[in-house]
Scaffold this motif. Structure first.
Motif, PDB file in Angstrom:
ATOM      1  N   VAL A  30       0.976  -8.914   0.707  1.00 22.70           N
ATOM      2  CA  VAL A  30       0.985  -8.103  -0.503  1.00 22.70           C
ATOM      3  C   VAL A  30       2.164  -8.537  -1.366  1.00 22.70           C
ATOM      4  CG1 VAL A  30       0.970  -5.769  -1.398  1.00 22.70           C
ATOM      5  CG2 VAL A  30       0.058  -6.207   0.874  1.00 22.70           C
ATOM      6  N   THR A  80      -6.555  -8.234  -5.739  1.00 20.75           N
ATOM      7  CA  THR A  80      -6.520  -6.816  -6.036  1.00 20.75           C
ATOM      8  C   THR A  80      -5.175  -6.571  -6.707  1.00 20.75           C
ATOM      9  OG1 THR A  80      -7.672  -6.452  -3.972  1.00 20.75           O
ATOM     10  CG2 THR A  80      -6.742  -4.522  -5.051  1.00 20.75           C
ATOM     11  N   SER A  85      -9.157 -11.329  -1.745  1.00 23.58           N
ATOM     12  CA  SER A  85      -8.848 -10.004  -2.263  1.00 23.58           C
ATOM     13  C   SER A  85      -9.257  -8.935  -1.258  1.00 23.58           C
ATOM     14  CB  SER A  85      -9.624  -9.834  -3.559  1.00 23.58           C
ATOM     15  OG  SER A  85      -9.386  -8.594  -4.108  1.00 23.58           O
ATOM     16  N   ILE A  87      -3.148  -9.083  -2.216  1.00 21.00           N
ATOM     17  CA  ILE A  87      -2.945  -8.029  -3.203  1.00 21.00           C
ATOM     18  C   ILE A  87      -1.676  -8.358  -3.992  1.00 21.00           C
ATOM     19  CG2 ILE A  87      -2.344  -5.573  -3.444  1.00 21.00           C
ATOM     20  CD1 ILE A  87      -3.921  -5.261  -0.708  1.00 21.00           C
TER      21      ILE A  87
END
Lengths: 391, 259
Positions: free
Chosen positions: B87, B200, B2, B170
């Motif tokens: 991401v 995250t 994370s 993420i």
């Protein structure tokens, strides 16, 4: 009962039972003359196409009959001239069918990958302005008369291919396709195939392009968000979606190649043989259409019937190819449509529309549009044309 | 796994149109951050700048910096493709690849890296990813069937499984539940709670109850009027935003006085 009534007055389900309008609505609507005339005209036009098709088929069958049943070695009209040396119609048409299929296949092998490449470039790689111009140019290519292509083939492609054919024969001559003796004039099957390939480019390109453009934005974004490159996105999202479209586009291209006359008639020096050789002067398998065009003037009545009979064979083959193409579209279009409508439940649709960020709306609108396009299925062509504009 | 996100004075443009202006924000690792705000305020647009997905629209570009654990996403020479591998993103409407089986959908992202993978490794990854997305028990007997045959909620969890299979740092979620029924929504929200331990998570939502249920921090975006850029109005702990926000507009919005 209610629905029957509703259908008859043409208000469909929009009319609620028991609404005060109902009494008035059930009265038969009087057809207006203009309406009637137009319906007659359009129905007539639709009927005409059936009549024409049936007429052509009937003409071919009736005219072909005598040549098909005749014994070609004993009938004097058939034992000389262009039809000399064939025992029956089937011995005559066999090599022609082979030549037709073989030349179309060469055109397809050479043309289809290029056409799909162009379509992909226009739909996914080119800047919008260039895409528009290029799409227009490709469509323009379809408007070039085939005799012009034939002339271009004679004066440009034939000499251009001679060194390449020498090279093929020198290094790949052990493959029957490229075995010699190599042509010195360039009037080869390969040259004909190359020109045919150019001629089928527009149809394959435009159909594939339309389908590529309809790839749901959702799937493209899914691929990109996973970290795919552009090419990987095309492989993950565009090609699987467009597979049936590519197949049918290619088959329609094949249909065009099968029936093409001038390119082959002008360029190739033909023989009626079963041959896979592509770069010789003497062993190029003649095609049905070119054979008809070249031999018709010097044929007697029965020989003409024979040529018409070969035309019937071409008619059947083209019909079959187009039929398969439609079948592929219908078969793979069906379930996809069903799936789409299942996903677009009213609730989700409304919510997503309401909640879509306005700033993000280009995306949502594109994806909504794509979803609707796919649902529409049959109206692909028109919608894709519109979409092409906003790319 | 994370990572922390730092956004420094970010402006987002669609060609010449300024869509989002001046966002500064720090998102801590292993938290869930919710973006709320009225339609058109640029929260989805901003979310997309966190993995450069906004660049899919021709003409979209940004001004400013986004750091992920110190690496600027917009530094020269950064490949958007590699950004998106770090991401992950889940969309408003579930979008499994329709022609692929459930198994292939999960593996789609991993296969992109053209990594050779033994069948047993692939099997393991499919299982852990689907378990991670709380979908394993529902689909383990039909991994070879098309993903499009699942229900909407299951498809969305399949998309989450696909996103986490590539092990991103993420996870961005753009209204992941807006097309789902309450039961499926609950399943996704529970899943977000679990995913938080490893990722995250940034989620755009129009559902304020959802924001209070799942997020640690909430960012409220607003727009002054049509044609004006969207702005980050307030960014604070979720509890603060929903009980005693410091800006009047936030209070008006969360209390339902507008929007």
């Amino acid at each position: 009962m209610k629905s029957l009534q509703d259908d008859r007055v043409g208000t469909g389900s929009s009319q609620r039972p028991g609404s005060p309008n109902k009494g008035a609505g059930t009265a038969r609507v009087k057809a207006r003359p203009a309406d009637r005339i137009f319906r007659f005209l359009s129905t007539g036009s639709a009927g005409l196409i059936m009549v024409i098709l049936a007429g052509v088929a009937l003409f071919l069958i009736i005219k072909a009959g005598p040549a098909i049943v005749a014994n070609w070695s004993t009938t004097t009209d058939l034992s000389g001239g262009t039809t000399h040396g064939f025992s029956s119609f089937w011995a005559y048409v066999g090599p022609l069918i082979w030549g037709t299929l073989f030349s179309a296949l060469i055109a397809l092998v050479l043309g289809a990958p290029v056409a799909i490449g162009i379509a992909l470039f226009i739909s996914h790689y080119a800047p919008r302005r260039l895409a528009g111009v290029l799409g227009y140019l490709v469509d323009l290519l379809a408007a070039v008369p085939s005799v012009v292509f034939g002339l271009w083939g004679i004066f440009v492609i034939r000499p251009f291919l001679i060194p390449f054919q020498d090279w093929l024969n020198q290094y790949l001559g052990w493959i029957p396709l490229f075995s010699g003796p190599v042509s010195r004039t360039g009037s080869t099957m390969l040259a004909g195939g190359v020109v045919l390939a150019v001629m089928i480019l527009p149809i394959i390109t435009s159909i594939s392009r339309e389908i590529f453009l309809q790839t749901p934005r959702l799937h493209e974004e899914a691929a990109l968000a996973l970290g795919s490159t552009k090419w990987e996105m095309v492989k993950l999202a565009v090609f699987p979606y467009a597979r049936s479209g590519i197949v049918s586009a290619t088959l329609l291209g094949l249909g065009r190649a099968l029936g093409e006359t001038m390119a082959i008639a002008l360029i190739m020096s033909p023989s009626l043989v079963f041959s896979v050789q592509m770069i010789t002067d003497t062993r190029n398998s003649q095609t049905i259409a070119a054979n008809i065009a070249l031999n018709f003037p010097e044929s007697n009545d029965l020989q003409r019937d024979g040529l018409i009979a070969t035309g019937l064979a071409l008619f059947v083959i083209s019909f079959g190819v187009n039929f398969i193409a439609r079948l592929v579209i219908a078969r793979t279009g069906g379930p996809r449509r069903a799936k789409k409508s299942a996903r677009l439940t009213p609730a989700s649709d409304a919510t997503s529309l309401l909640t879509a960020d306005a700033a993000e709306s280009p995306v949502s609108i594109r994806s909504e549009q794509a979803a609707r396009d796919a649902e529409a299925g049959d109206e692909r062509t028109e919608l894709a044309a519109e979409q092409n504009e906003d790319r | 796994m994370s990572k922390r996100i730092n956004v420094n004075d970010l402006d987002v443009y669609y060609s010449d149109f300024l869509a989002v202006e001046g966002v500064n924000m720090t998102i801590e690792p292993r938290t869930v951050t919710a973006f709320i705000g009225p339609s058109g305020c640029g929260k989805s647009t901003f979310l997309r700048t966190l993995n450069r997905m906004h660049e899919v629209i021709p003409g979209a570009h940004v001004d400013g910096e986004v750091y992920i654990d110190g690496d600027n996403l917009y530094a020269p020479g950064v490949d958007p493709v590699s950004v998106r591998r770090q991401v992950g993103m889940v969309f408003q409407r579930a979008n499994p690849f329709p022609t692929m089986s459930i198994r292939d959908n999960v593996l789609a992202g991993v296969r992109l890296n053209s990594k050779r993978m033994s069948k047993s490794d692939a099997d393991d990854l499919v299982e852990t990813s689907l378990k991670g997305a709380n979908l394993w028990n529902e689909v383990k007997d039909r991994l070879h069937l098309p993903g499009s045959g699942l229900s909407g909620g299951q498809q969305q969890r399949l998309c989450i499984a696909r996103a986490i299979a590539v092990a991103p740092d993420i996870l961005l979620m753009d209204e992941p539940c807006s097309a789902l029924d309450p039961i499926s929504t609950l399943a996704i929200e529970d899943l977000i709670e679990e995913l938080k331990r490893e990722y995250t998570i940034v989620i755009v939502t129009h559902n304020m109850q959802q924001a209070t249920r799942v997020s640690d921090k909430t960012a409220f975006f607003n727009i002054a009027g049509t044609g004006k850029p969207g702005k980050l109005i307030e960014y604070d702990d979720t509890a603060t935003i929903f009980t005693k926000p410091s800006v009047q507009a936030t209070e008006d919005y969360v209390s339902g006085r507008f929007g």
